[in-house]
Design an enzyme around this catalytic site. Structure first.
Site, PDB file in Angstrom:
ATOM      1  N   LYS A  13       0.892  -1.376  -0.100  1.00  0.00           N
ATOM      2  CA  LYS A  13       0.073  -0.018   0.217  1.00  0.00           C
ATOM      3  C   LYS A  13       0.854   1.210  -0.189  1.00  0.00           C
ATOM      4  O   LYS A  13       0.382   2.156  -0.190  1.00  0.00           O
ATOM      5  CB  LYS A  13      -0.884  -0.148   1.320  1.00  0.00           C
ATOM      6  CG  LYS A  13      -2.040  -1.026   1.246  1.00  0.00           C
ATOM      7  CD  LYS A  13      -3.129  -0.862   2.363  1.00  0.00           C
ATOM      8  CE  LYS A  13      -4.189  -1.732   2.174  1.00  0.00           C
ATOM      9  NZ  LYS A  13      -3.954  -3.257   2.543  1.00  0.00           N
ATOM     10  N   HIS A  16      -4.472   2.676  -0.632  1.00  0.00           N
ATOM     11  CA  HIS A  16      -5.267   1.644   0.038  1.00  0.00           C
ATOM     12  C   HIS A  16      -6.381   1.461  -0.896  1.00  0.00           C
ATOM     13  O   HIS A  16      -7.583   2.584  -1.101  1.00  0.00           O
ATOM     14  CB  HIS A  16      -5.740   2.299   1.245  1.00  0.00           C
ATOM     15  CG  HIS A  16      -6.688   1.186   2.215  1.00  0.00           C
ATOM     16  ND1 HIS A  16      -6.798  -0.110   1.496  1.00  0.00           N
ATOM     17  CD2 HIS A  16      -7.102   1.193   3.542  1.00  0.00           C
ATOM     18  CE1 HIS A  16      -7.595  -0.866   2.421  1.00  0.00           C
ATOM     19  NE2 HIS A  16      -7.635   0.031   3.474  1.00  0.00           N
ATOM     20  N   PHE A  55     -13.056  -1.718   8.313  1.00  0.00           N
ATOM     21  CA  PHE A  55     -13.995  -1.185   9.272  1.00  0.00           C
ATOM     22  C   PHE A  55     -15.017  -2.072   9.904  1.00  0.00           C
ATOM     23  O   PHE A  55     -15.572  -2.735   8.955  1.00  0.00           O
ATOM     24  CB  PHE A  55     -14.473   0.134   8.929  1.00  0.00           C
ATOM     25  CG  PHE A  55     -13.417   1.345   8.825  1.00  0.00           C
ATOM     26  CD1 PHE A  55     -12.157   1.111   9.255  1.00  0.00           C
ATOM     27  CD2 PHE A  55     -13.870   2.599   8.102  1.00  0.00           C
ATOM     28  CE1 PHE A  55     -11.471   2.312   9.264  1.00  0.00           C
ATOM     29  CE2 PHE A  55     -13.134   3.760   8.096  1.00  0.00           C
ATOM     30  CZ  PHE A  55     -11.732   3.533   8.608  1.00  0.00           C
TER      31      PHE A  55
END
Length: 423
Positions: free
Chosen positions: A345, A350, A409
């Protein structure tokens, strides 16, 4: 069909790969640029990111022509997220000698698609919302819903090649495409399908998405140094750099691949998954969910921690990098200091829902070639991040077993264990 120990069934191998990334619109270009340490970051070009935006940089896909993969009419009716998905799928199918779709000897209902996206067609959503506000409901496109929904890429891929097997999307934030690969593997292992196309796509460099992540203080504000902004494990890291793109893998049962006579690229030997049950965006301080996913993947692969040679880290250039490092050290013990744990990354940014498949592709290439891409921009090591991150440049060494981590998340954790094909 979750991860776990024991033999879940048939062996699953990778026979095709396709990529659209911020550092290349195909697998060959992407891989070369990653080994060369090329950053895909720059000033946002997709929209006018004025000074009002705290973050004005991103890793965008450049010079992408959707009409290489679809006609003009189709391109107009597909969001950028689906254009990327189809491009990656075309490449993967061609790589696996499947340009014409389902091969002889395989029923269409035995070839499926699982394709993830964290957000879906957000560009279309923003555009159609503006039309609604400015011109009223009659100006909203009849294609709005099918352009926006996250599952449409899986549907479009299945229609293009008449793939009638399991067909759906995985939506688990930044773990979406890693979940897609794992789910596809399970369908083959347990005999639901013989072949699967799995991956993920994302196209979120839009005003609303950038503003939303910036409001969370999740993204880097190093606007004067875009190429140096994504700096996983560095003490001065200040957030992730958003990327976009797609990746696709063709997965098939080992004996089927041998019968087709196609080159085998790698074997997927473990799939671990877990939930943190902790916080909407932050991992727990000890990374116990990540630990659990990695341990599951190792157990399913039937290997020891000391067998791991390389970990492609989730490594987002946020404070969570230290938590992932601690989790890897907890799982691998002292052996963690013998491996390389890199974050690509640092170059791609990302890719959110497409990150897992992008990094699975990179991990497979590492297994095949024994070359590990660098983690760029690691200039001031964080004392809490004390492993070998290939921060001095690419590393050449044999890699037999590797892990690819993806965390999202909501507390979603995935670890894929991949083995070099020795056949």
């Amino acid at each position: 069909m979750g991860g776990g120990s024991g033999d879940p069934g048939r062996r699953v191998v990778v026979t095709g790969m396709g990529v659209v990334s911020p550092v290349g619109n195909d697998a060959t270009t992407t891989w070369k640029n990653l080994l060369d340490g090329v950053s895909g970051a720059g000033r946002i070009r997709a929209f006018d990111a004025t000074e009002d935006f705290a973050t004005r940089i991103a890793c965008e896909v450049k010079d992408f022509d959707p009409e290489r993969y679809m006609d003009r009419k189709e391109a107009r009716r597909y969001d950028r997220v689906s254009q990327f998905a189809l491009a990656a799928a075309f490449q993967a199918m061609a790589h696996a000698n499947l340009e014409d779709g389902v091969p002889n000897g395989v029923a269409p209902e035995r070839f499926g698609v699982v394709f993830g996206s964290g957000i879906g067609g957000i560009g279309t959503f923003e555009e159609q919302h503006r039309k609604l506000i400015e011109s009223g409901p009659n100006r909203v496109s009849p294609f709005f819903i099918p352009m926006f929904i996250p599952d449409i890429s899986a549907g479009l891929i299945s229609m293009r090649w008449n793939l009638q097997g399991p067909n759906y999307a995985t939506v688990s934030a930044c773990a979406s495409s890693a979940h897609a690969i794992g789910a596809a593997v399970r369908h083959i292992q347990f005999g639901v399908a013989d072949m699967m196309l799995a991956g993920g796509t994302e196209a979120t460099i839009t005003p609303m998405t950038v503003a939303g992540f910036a409001a969370m203080k999740a993204m880097s504000t190093r606007n004067d140094d875009p190429e140096g902004a994504s700096r996983p494990f560095d003490l001065t890291r200040d957030g992730f750099v958003m990327g976009e793109g797609a990746g696709a893998l063709v997965l098939e049962e080992l004996e089927r691949a041998k019968a087709r006579g196609v080159p085998i690229l790698a074997e997927v030997v473990g799939y671990g998954l877990s939930g943190d049950a902790y916080h909407i965006t932050a991992p727990p301080p000890d990374g116990y969910g990540a630990q659990h996913a990695m341990r599951q993947a190792l157990a399913e692969a039937g290997v020891e921690a000391t067998d791991v040679d390389y970990v492609n880290a989730h490594g987002t250039s946020t404070m969570a990098d230290a938590i992932e490092t601690a989790a890897v050290k907890e799982v691998l013990g002292e052996h963690a200091y013998s491996i390389i744990m890199g974050s690509t990354k640092s170059m791609t940014g990302h890719l959110l829902g497409a990150a897992g498949v992008m990094e699975a592709f990179i991990t497979i290439q590492t297994l095949r070639e024994g070359r590990i891409p660098p983690t760029i921009n690691l200039e001031t090591p964080d004392p809490a991040c004390d492993l070998n991150y290939a921060h001095d440049g690419p590393v050449e060494r044999p890699v037999s077993l590797a892990l690819s981590n993806s965390f999202g998340f909501g507390g979603h954790n995935v670890c894929l264990a991949l083995r070099r094909w020795e056949g």
